[in-house]
Design a protein around this motif. Structure first.
Motif, mmCIF file in Angstrom:
data_model
loop_
_atom_site.group_PDB
_atom_site.id
_atom_site.type_symbol
_atom_site.label_atom_id
_atom_site.label_comp_id
_atom_site.label_asym_id
_atom_site.label_seq_id
_atom_site.Cartn_x
_atom_site.Cartn_y
_atom_site.Cartn_z
ATOM 1 N N ARG A 3 -6.625 9.920 5.712
ATOM 2 C CA ARG A 3 -7.500 9.045 4.925
ATOM 3 C C ARG A 3 -7.909 9.666 3.583
ATOM 4 N N CYS B 188 0.838 -1.196 0.000
ATOM 5 C CA CYS B 188 0.000 0.000 0.000
ATOM 6 C C CYS B 188 0.873 1.245 0.000
ATOM 7 N N CYS C 55 -1.753 5.584 5.826
ATOM 8 C CA CYS C 55 -2.665 6.041 6.879
ATOM 9 C C CYS C 55 -1.817 6.068 8.153
ATOM 10 N N VAL D 140 0.865 -1.455 7.464
ATOM 11 C CA VAL D 140 0.933 -2.219 6.202
ATOM 12 C C VAL D 140 2.023 -1.716 5.252
ATOM 13 N N HIS E 9 -10.655 1.137 -0.598
ATOM 14 C CA HIS E 9 -10.419 2.434 0.058
ATOM 15 C C HIS E 9 -11.455 3.422 -0.479
ATOM 16 N N TYR F 263 -2.081 5.401 11.176
ATOM 17 C CA TYR F 263 -2.156 4.367 12.222
ATOM 18 C C TYR F 263 -1.680 3.008 11.734
ATOM 19 N N CYS F 264 -1.357 2.876 10.442
ATOM 20 C CA CYS F 264 -1.268 1.544 9.830
ATOM 21 C C CYS F 264 0.162 1.114 9.509
ATOM 22 N N ASN G 224 -0.601 4.295 0.734
ATOM 23 C CA ASN G 224 -1.450 5.343 1.309
ATOM 24 C C ASN G 224 -0.944 5.927 2.628
HETATM 25 S S1 SF4 Z 1 -5.273 1.313 6.349
HETATM 26 FE FE1 SF4 Z 1 -5.392 0.384 4.318
HETATM 27 S S2 SF4 Z 1 -5.140 2.132 2.937
HETATM 28 FE FE2 SF4 Z 1 -4.383 2.818 4.922
HETATM 29 S S3 SF4 Z 1 -2.170 2.385 4.889
HETATM 30 FE FE3 SF4 Z 1 -3.184 0.602 5.825
HETATM 31 S S4 SF4 Z 1 -3.507 -0.797 4.120
HETATM 32 FE FE4 SF4 Z 1 -3.085 1.201 3.228
#
Ligand code: SF4
Length: 445
Positions: A276, A156, A160, A165, A237, A162-163, A158
């Protein structure tokens, strides 16, 4: 016979990675066992998305220390998102671990095991984004004979706040369409009826590929594959959830009108702080766009309670959004600080007691809505894909009395009686009773 056991923590992506690892273990001669106690090799596929998932993985590893003390030949591997992030630090924390590899090294499992056995030493291998990695093309030992997961993209871009990933799965990478279509044709030939397309943001599928293709076009191509009856996808998303996609869902009869569309918060202040890239009003506009075209669509979502700086007014806006959208179901998470993420360093973290209280309020509201949504289906006729059955006469000798279980197009679980030869088929079921988490019904002739 050398036995292996794979324990999975986390999301569908991890579950599917475990299916791939089971396939590789099988290929190199392991017999897979569902019983961890009899395994000679235990592989822990970890999740790093929430603090709780991480604690669970480490406490499981702690228990394995005792098991290894009693069974010295036992070998233990750790992979998945924690392994990608922590690398050799895992060994420092759990010295009884023999093998650590990252999310991009799955295809290397046979070589890593060989090295671990030959050298009798610990093996650690973590690829980062720059290294060549290839996840696909290996044999997969699938858990379910009717429904299959198919990865279409990973990673990803993006960020976000908090994330984890983007840090543990790397940047976004789409799989070539011809490879995806070949895998699904093969699944259809082997009797699979449903596919769930997996990606961290499936809506951005196709970016960076040489060929001109996007997610709606991919859905239309999969819809043409004979033998596949249902297509699902996750996760979307909201910022990339387009009118073109809604049109493809409406046009493709096999694509189920159940959309998982995480909203995370109903407060624009919090959404901005989460990075977001949409507002609460824009999220609701997307929902309205979907329902205008497909009125029967069902929406599920993710929400985070207690993000840093969340005040009572922000929380109330979240509750208002929930009441307005009327989700079929919600995955509700208490915010937890994650290493490497921006939000982990934000000041004004919300105290646990407040998070917990808000969590309970939210859950009560959503439970009511979920029950009402299910109640509204009583008396209707639903298409159900029957996935499993349990003999009601004890030994199944009558061949007739089975409690069958399947899912509607909106992914709701329905139970009803019928003969076992219906497993794997699509049938019409009249809904007679609604519970909060499932439905009951009568199979129609
Ligand atoms: S919440 Fe989803 S869109 Fe946002 S960084 Fe994590 S994986 Fe990517």
């Amino acid at each position: 016979m050398v036995k292996a056991y794979v324990k999975t923590f986390g999301c569908q992506m991890n579950e599917h990675d475990s299916e791939r690892m089971r396939g590789l273990l099988h290929k190199v001669g392991y017999t897979l066992t569902p019983d961890e106690a009899e395994a000679d090799f235990i592989l822990i596929n970890t999740c790093s998305i929430r603090e709780k998932a991480e604690q669970k993985a480490f406490s499981h590893l702690g228990r394995l220390k005792l098991r290894k003390a009693k069974k010295p030949g036992l070998r233990i591997g750790v992979c998945g998102c924690i392994a990608q992030r922590e690398g050799e630090r895992i060994i420092r924390r759990a010295p009884h671990v023999d093998l650590v590899f990252g999310t991009k090294n799955i295809h290397r499992l046979p070589q890593l095991i060989e090295k671990m056995i030959k050298t009798k030493r610990r093996v650690i291998e973590i690829y980062d984004d720059r290294e060549r990695w290839q996840q696909f093309g290996c044999e997969i030992e699938r858990d379910n004979p009717i429904r299959a997961w198919v990865t279409i993209m990973q990673g990803c871009n993006n960020y976000c706040t908090y994330c984890v990933v983007p840090y543990v799965r790397g940047s976004e990478w789409s799989r070539p369409a011809q490879e995806i279509l070949a895998e699904i044709r093969d699944l259809a030939a082997n009797g699979y009826k449903e596919v769930t397309l997996l990606g961290h943001n499936v809506n951005s599928y196709g970016r960076g590929l040489d060929q001109e293709i996007n997610f709606p076009a991919l859905l239309r191509a999969i819809d043409q594959i004979e033998g596949i009856e249902r297509i699902r996808f996750t996760t979307s998303h909201p910022k990339d959830f387009s009118e073109e996609l809604v049109e493809a869902i409406a046009d493709c009869p096999k694509v189920c009108e159940h959309i998982h569309l995480p909203f995370q918060s109903g407060s624009d202040k919090i959404l901005k702080s989460m990075n977001r890239n949409y507002t609460a009003a824009e999220y609701i506009d997307k929902v309205n766009m979907l329902r205008a075209k497909i009125p029967q669509a069902g929406i599920t979502s993710d929400v985070i309670v207690g993000f840093p700086t969340e005040e009572e007014a922000d929380f109330q806006q979240t509750l208002r959004l929930i009441e307005e959208v009327q989700f079929e179901g919600l995955f509700t998470f208490l915010y937890s600080r994650r290493p490497q993420t921006a939000a982990g360093n934000f000041a004004q973290q919300v105290p646990n007691s407040i998070k917990q209280k808000r969590f309970e309020i939210l859950l009560e509201i959503q439970n009511r809505i979920s029950s009402e949504r299910n109640e509204s289906l009583v008396g209707t006729q639903q298409e159900v894909l029957i996935e499993e059955g349990k003999a009601l006469d004890g030994d199944g000798t009558s061949g007739r009395e089975y409690l069958l279980r399947g899912r509607t197009r909106l992914n709701k679980i329905v139970e009803f009686t019928g003969p076992p030869d219906q497993i794997g088929k699509l049938r019409q079921v009249k809904i007679t009773k609604a519970n909060r988490f499932n439905l009951e019904g009568i199979m129609l002739p």
